[in-house]
Design a protein around this motif. Sequence first.
Motif, PDB file in Angstrom:
ATOM      1  N   GLY A  81       0.746  -1.249   0.000  1.00 47.66           N
ATOM      2  CA  GLY A  81       0.000   0.000   0.000  1.00 47.66           C
ATOM      3  C   GLY A  81       0.777   1.301   0.000  1.00 47.66           C
ATOM      4  N   TYR A  82       2.101   1.232  -0.155  1.00 47.04           N
ATOM      5  CA  TYR A  82       2.887   2.460  -0.203  1.00 47.04           C
ATOM      6  C   TYR A  82       3.190   2.839  -1.657  1.00 47.04           C
ATOM      7  N   ASP A  83       3.737   4.018  -1.834  1.00 48.40           N
ATOM      8  CA  ASP A  83       4.128   4.506  -3.159  1.00 48.40           C
ATOM      9  C   ASP A  83       5.656   4.565  -3.198  1.00 48.40           C
ATOM     10  N   PRO A  84       6.311   3.462  -3.572  1.00 49.51           N
ATOM     11  CA  PRO A  84       7.778   3.414  -3.491  1.00 49.51           C
ATOM     12  C   PRO A  84       8.451   4.103  -4.672  1.00 49.51           C
ATOM     13  N   HIS A  85       9.635   4.635  -4.391  1.00 47.43           N
ATOM     14  CA  HIS A  85      10.438   5.291  -5.423  1.00 47.43           C
ATOM     15  C   HIS A  85      11.883   4.861  -5.257  1.00 47.43           C
ATOM     16  N   LEU A  86      12.536   4.536  -6.369  1.00 48.71           N
ATOM     17  CA  LEU A  86      13.958   4.222  -6.336  1.00 48.71           C
ATOM     18  C   LEU A  86      14.758   5.517  -6.229  1.00 48.71           C
ATOM     19  N   ALA A  87      15.953   5.422  -5.678  1.00 46.36           N
ATOM     20  CA  ALA A  87      16.757   6.620  -5.436  1.00 46.36           C
ATOM     21  C   ALA A  87      17.275   7.247  -6.726  1.00 46.36           C
ATOM     22  N   GLN A  88      17.552   6.393  -7.719  1.00 44.77           N
ATOM     23  CA  GLN A  88      18.060   6.853  -9.017  1.00 44.77           C
ATOM     24  C   GLN A  88      19.387   7.598  -8.877  1.00 44.77           C
ATOM     25  N   VAL A  89      20.282   7.050  -8.060  1.00 44.54           N
ATOM     26  CA  VAL A  89      21.606   7.658  -7.906  1.00 44.54           C
ATOM     27  C   VAL A  89      22.681   6.866  -8.648  1.00 44.54           C
ATOM     28  N   GLY A  90      22.277   5.866  -9.438  1.00 43.14           N
ATOM     29  CA  GLY A  90      23.244   5.054 -10.149  1.00 43.14           C
ATOM     30  C   GLY A  90      24.006   4.149  -9.202  1.00 43.14           C
ATOM     31  N   LEU A  91      25.240   3.793  -9.574  1.00 41.55           N
ATOM     32  CA  LEU A  91      26.088   3.011  -8.678  1.00 41.55           C
ATOM     33  C   LEU A  91      26.474   3.891  -7.506  1.00 41.55           C
ATOM     34  N   ASN A  92      26.179   3.449  -6.295  1.00 36.50           N
ATOM     35  CA  ASN A  92      26.422   4.266  -5.115  1.00 36.50           C
ATOM     36  C   ASN A  92      27.902   4.167  -4.727  1.00 36.50           C
ATOM     37  N   ALA A  93      28.724   4.910  -5.474  1.00 36.63           N
ATOM     38  CA  ALA A  93      30.159   4.889  -5.237  1.00 36.63           C
ATOM     39  C   ALA A  93      30.784   6.262  -5.412  1.00 36.63           C
ATOM     40  N   ASP A  94      29.990   7.244  -5.786  1.00 32.52           N
ATOM     41  CA  ASP A  94      30.531   8.586  -6.001  1.00 32.52           C
ATOM     42  C   ASP A  94      30.658   9.327  -4.672  1.00 32.52           C
ATOM     43  N   CYS A  95      31.152  10.546  -4.711  1.00 31.84           N
ATOM     44  CA  CYS A  95      31.267  11.374  -3.516  1.00 31.84           C
ATOM     45  C   CYS A  95      29.913  11.437  -2.812  1.00 31.84           C
ATOM     46  N   PRO A  96      29.827  11.058  -1.536  1.00 29.80           N
ATOM     47  CA  PRO A  96      28.534  11.056  -0.846  1.00 29.80           C
ATOM     48  C   PRO A  96      27.869  12.423  -0.783  1.00 29.80           C
ATOM     49  N   ASP A  97      28.666  13.479  -0.767  1.00 30.87           N
ATOM     50  CA  ASP A  97      28.080  14.817  -0.721  1.00 30.87           C
ATOM     51  C   ASP A  97      27.340  15.113  -2.016  1.00 30.87           C
ATOM     52  N   VAL A  98      27.947  14.737  -3.143  1.00 30.23           N
ATOM     53  CA  VAL A  98      27.307  14.944  -4.444  1.00 30.23           C
ATOM     54  C   VAL A  98      26.084  14.035  -4.585  1.00 30.23           C
ATOM     55  N   THR A  99      26.245  12.776  -4.190  1.00 26.55           N
ATOM     56  CA  THR A  99      25.118  11.846  -4.247  1.00 26.55           C
ATOM     57  C   THR A  99      23.992  12.307  -3.337  1.00 26.55           C
ATOM     58  N   GLY A 100      24.354  12.819  -2.153  1.00 30.58           N
ATOM     59  CA  GLY A 100      23.349  13.315  -1.219  1.00 30.58           C
ATOM     60  C   GLY A 100      22.554  14.471  -1.784  1.00 30.58           C
ATOM     61  N   GLY A 173      37.412   9.637 -10.516  1.00 30.81           N
ATOM     62  CA  GLY A 173      37.354  10.237 -11.841  1.00 30.81           C
ATOM     63  C   GLY A 173      36.794   9.320 -12.907  1.00 30.81           C
ATOM     64  N   GLY A 174      36.394   8.103 -12.514  1.00 27.79           N
ATOM     65  CA  GLY A 174      35.818   7.175 -13.480  1.00 27.79           C
ATOM     66  C   GLY A 174      34.373   7.508 -13.774  1.00 27.79           C
ATOM     67  N   ALA A 175      33.749   6.663 -14.566  1.00 25.86           N
ATOM     68  CA  ALA A 175      32.367   6.907 -14.984  1.00 25.86           C
ATOM     69  C   ALA A 175      31.415   6.964 -13.802  1.00 25.86           C
ATOM     70  N   HIS A 176      31.663   6.157 -12.793  1.00 27.42           N
ATOM     71  CA  HIS A 176      30.775   6.107 -11.639  1.00 27.42           C
ATOM     72  C   HIS A 176      31.322   6.886 -10.441  1.00 27.42           C
ATOM     73  N   THR A 177      32.538   7.406 -10.551  1.00 29.98           N
ATOM     74  CA  THR A 177      33.154   8.108  -9.420  1.00 29.98           C
ATOM     75  C   THR A 177      33.771   9.438  -9.853  1.00 29.98           C
ATOM     76  N   PRO A 178      33.059  10.246 -10.623  1.00 28.20           N
ATOM     77  CA  PRO A 178      33.675  11.473 -11.159  1.00 28.20           C
ATOM     78  C   PRO A 178      34.010  12.515 -10.102  1.00 28.20           C
ATOM     79  N   ASN A 179      33.364  12.452  -8.943  1.00 28.36           N
ATOM     80  CA  ASN A 179      33.536  13.506  -7.948  1.00 28.36           C
ATOM     81  C   ASN A 179      34.248  13.048  -6.675  1.00 28.36           C
ATOM     82  N   VAL A 180      34.732  11.809  -6.658  1.00 28.69           N
ATOM     83  CA  VAL A 180      35.376  11.283  -5.463  1.00 28.69           C
ATOM     84  C   VAL A 180      36.691  12.007  -5.201  1.00 28.69           C
ATOM     85  N   GLY A 181      36.878  12.441  -3.964  1.00 29.28           N
ATOM     86  CA  GLY A 181      38.104  13.112  -3.569  1.00 29.28           C
ATOM     87  C   GLY A 181      38.938  12.245  -2.649  1.00 29.28           C
ATOM     88  N   PRO A 182      40.123  12.717  -2.258  1.00 30.01           N
ATOM     89  CA  PRO A 182      41.036  11.901  -1.443  1.00 30.01           C
ATOM     90  C   PRO A 182      40.535  11.612  -0.036  1.00 30.01           C
TER      91      PRO A 182
END
Length: 279
Positions: A81-100, A173-182
């Motif tokens: 009975g709920y209305d679910p939605h996927l996050a649509q963030v792709g592979l969850n491996a990029d910078c968490p701040d950007v993904t957030g 800097g890869g396709a799924h991690t363009p914004n990941v920092g050190p």
Amino acid sequence: MGPGATYRQSLFGEDHTVQTVRTPIWRELLASGEWASLHLSPAYFGMGVRRGHGEPVVIVPGFLSTDLSMTELFWWLSRIGYDPHLAQVGLNADCPDVTGDALANRVRHIARESGLRVHIIGHSLGGLLARHVALAEPGVVAQVITLAAPFREVARVHPALAAAMDVIREHSGGAHTPNVGPTCYSGHCLCRFTQHLIAPTHSDVRRRAIYSRRDGLVAWESCVEEDDEMNVEVQSTHTGMVANAQVFAALARLLAEGCDEARALAPTSLATPPERASA
């Protein structure tokens, strides 16, 4: 000198970091059995659980996972009975701040379209992102439920998981991690995501945490609130959290209680998210 050696120069000091611990990782091999048991459980078919009334729920995958990992949960939420939605963030491996930020935009959009505040369920890293969104956008979030999410100041994880974080940082800097920092995933970044995780401001958004002492990747002590009434213990592996009968039964109860609480305290509907309202 490895990447981790530089993190302790952060303003947050040594206590705010990711630490390794020898969790029983072999238990993760049992996750397939949890999936099979789920399909034999009454909760999976909506039996004996409270149902929703179309409330929107966003489900967020864990580290190195995609929306595909949340498929069972998505369809189950729809059935009860709920209305679910996927996050649509792709592979969850990029910078968490950007993904957030991307997740916050999605939650705002769903709230605007539905006219209701949104419930967010996040698995592992997805739970940290869910808590971040609740702090950044409290006016559009009704409840956050975390599944095996290490949100405490010191996240204690298996060395294999820490090594995966190192690999992500080293190959940024890869396709799924363009914004990941050190300093991504280290707890030693100055971004808003890390600030919300380490020094969260007060929030009236309802929070609940589901955890398991059988977790093979993350120490369960890192996944619980200080107020034990906000925690629910289940028997599950870390990866199995998204397809576990006990977890599903707990989610049905927590979602229903969250909906009841929201209706009792204040209207859950909103015409336009208050922080985005036009003049």
